[in-house]
Design a protein around this motif. Structure first.
Motif, short mmCIF file in Angstrom:
data_model
loop_
_atom_site.label_atom_id
_atom_site.label_comp_id
_atom_site.label_asym_id
_atom_site.label_seq_id
_atom_site.Cartn_x
_atom_site.Cartn_y
_atom_site.Cartn_z
N SER A 27 0.85 -1.19 0.00
CA SER A 27 0.00 0.00 0.00
C SER A 27 0.89 1.25 0.00
O SER A 27 1.76 1.38 0.85
CB SER A 27 -0.86 -0.02 1.25
N ILE A 223 2.39 9.00 1.97
CA ILE A 223 1.87 10.36 1.75
C ILE A 223 2.85 11.39 2.31
O ILE A 223 3.14 12.40 1.66
CB ILE A 223 0.47 10.51 2.40
N LYS B 22 -5.68 -0.61 -1.96
CA LYS B 22 -5.01 -1.01 -0.72
C LYS B 22 -5.06 0.10 0.31
O LYS B 22 -4.27 0.12 1.26
CB LYS B 22 -3.58 -1.43 -1.01
N GLY B 23 -5.91 1.07 0.08
CA GLY B 23 -6.19 2.06 1.12
C GLY B 23 -5.10 3.06 1.41
O GLY B 23 -5.07 3.63 2.50
N CYS B 24 -4.20 3.35 0.47
CA CYS B 24 -3.11 4.28 0.78
C CYS B 24 -3.59 5.71 0.90
O CYS B 24 -2.93 6.54 1.49
CB CYS B 24 -2.00 4.18 -0.26
N ALA B 25 -4.73 6.02 0.26
CA ALA B 25 -5.34 7.36 0.32
C ALA B 25 -4.54 8.45 -0.38
O ALA B 25 -4.76 9.64 -0.14
CB ALA B 25 -5.66 7.77 1.76
N ILE B 26 -3.63 8.07 -1.25
CA ILE B 26 -2.84 9.06 -1.98
C ILE B 26 -3.76 9.88 -2.90
O ILE B 26 -3.61 11.09 -3.04
CB ILE B 26 -1.70 8.38 -2.76
N CYS B 68 -2.58 6.80 -8.41
CA CYS B 68 -2.96 5.54 -7.78
C CYS B 68 -1.97 4.42 -8.08
O CYS B 68 -1.83 4.00 -9.22
CB CYS B 68 -4.36 5.11 -8.22
#
Ligand code: SF4
Ligand code: SF4
Lengths: 288, 84
Positions: A27, A223, B22-26, B68
């Motif tokens: 991730s 991030i 995979k939920g990285c939220a980028i 993504c």
């Protein structure tokens, strides 16, 4: 795996072996982002897919070849460029792209890298630099900056690392650029330029490895890392590559941009010219 | 919401493939307009995935799809009048 209707319109979709998704990358890993850029670059530069081959070595980035629905080759550790050399020389019509990581290309395969650049082989090398051998658990690579914590350097790195743009440029690459995974548009543009370039073109893309490098060095999430790239990257096209090294873990500035874009006869052109001159009519030119 | 005062010629459309995420939220972090948010729901692997919460904000710039790492989201610009 069923895919939402509409995601098919994503330009990367036709380049993917979708039956293999979700992929193995963690991730937030920056490698997938660069694949998005690559798919768009290939579309934009208009190379017919049959004329494109992609070669990866071993490692997390080495998996790229396995996910692309192109003629793709997953080779042995460090030998992606050696393999690509053969591919290119045997079939000069192919556009050969090497897509691999820092450990694979300049650690294990460093010798191939410098000689491919020196000979100015007409291939494109895309190197994803995450400062570690991620897949094998985080050993030190030749790009790891001073003080980095890796599994093999628990007290921090004390040796000098490679300044990759300078390495490529001083060995003879005709196109050298560096971007980060934050600079998606610039990465795409650089890939288009590199794909259209005759000769050894090299792009270094600095990318987050949240699972190994960032975690071990307590640098935060993917991030956080992308934000750091955003805030600390300085675009300096044409910068002297001697000055662009990343020698500490969190440098005040990361110099990015297109550093080298020159014209020079590539390996096959030089070979044909030289042997044509020496051997005259007896010589059959190759690959033209 | 439906009758925007300014007549827009284009609208942004976003598609999400939750099972790839995979939920990285980028995408949420780097969307310039804040049009997407992370869902409270989980996919079958247990990750939160993005939702197209504020379609009116989306300009269809496509950055979410470009960032993504999992090829799970894609935004683009659609001419109004076409499609639904
Ligand atoms: S270990 Fe690091 S480089 Fe490998 S997939 Fe995970 S985040 Fe990416
Ligand atoms: S297309 Fe652009 S504006 Fe729309 S959700 Fe994606 S990043 Fe945000």
């Amino acid at each position: 795996m069923s895919v939402v209707e509409g995601i098919k319109e994503n330009p990367v979709e036709e380049f993917l072996r979708t039956d293999r998704l979700p992929h193995v990358w963690c991730s937030g890993c920056g490698i997938g982002t660069t694949v998005n850029c690559f798919a768009r670059a290939v579309k934009e530069c208009g190379i017919p897919l049959n004329d494109l081959a992609i070669v990866s070595g071993i490692g997390c980035t080495g998996r790229v070849a396995g996910y692309l629905r192109l003629d793709s080759f997953h080779t042995t550790h460090g030998r992606a460029i050696a393999f690509a050399t053969g591919l290119h020389l045997a079939n000069p019509e192919l556009k050969v792209v090497v897509y691999s990581g820092d450990g694979d290309l300049v650690g294990i395969g460093g010798n191939h890298f410098i000689h491919a650049a020196r000979r100015n082989l007409d291939i494109t090398v895309i190197l994803i630099n995450n400062f570690t051998y991620a897949m094998t658990g985080g050993q030190v690579t030749p790009t790891a900056p001073l003080d980095s914590i890796e599994t093999t350097t628990p007290y921090g790195v004390f040796e000098q690392n490679f300044n990759l743009p300078h390495l490529a440029a001083s060995c003879g690459a005709v196109y050298v650029a560096r971007w980060t995974a934050y600079h998606v548009m610039q990465v795409k543009k650089a890939m288009v330029e590199a794909l259209n370039k005759k000769g050894f073109s090299f792009i270094e893309i600095i990318a987050p490895c949240p699972t190994i490098y960032l975690r071990r060095n307590r640098l935060g999430s993917a991030i956080d890392e992308l934000k750091y790239y955003k805030e600390h990257s300085v675009i300096q096209h044409g910068a002297d590559t001697r000055d662009v090294g990343i020698d500490i873990r969190r440098p005040e500035k990361i110099i990015v941009g297109k550093f080298v874009d020159i014209e020079k006869p590539d390996y096959l052109t030089a070979m044909n010219e030289h042997l044509g001159e020496v051997l005259g009519d007896k010589y059959v030119r190759w690959g033209e | 919401m439906a009758t925007a005062e300014k007549k827009k010629k284009f609208r942004g459309v976003v598609y999400v493939a939750p099972e790839r995420c995979k939920g990285c939220a980028i995408c949420v972090e780097f969307c310039p307009t804040g049009a997407i948010t992370m869902s409270d729901r989980f996919n079958s692997k247990g990750y939160h995935y993005p939702e197209f919460t504020y379609p009116d904000k989306c300009t269809g710039c496509g950055l979410c799809g470009m960032y993504c790492p999992d090829f799970a989201i894609y935004g683009f610009r659609e001419k109004i009048g076409e499609g639904a």
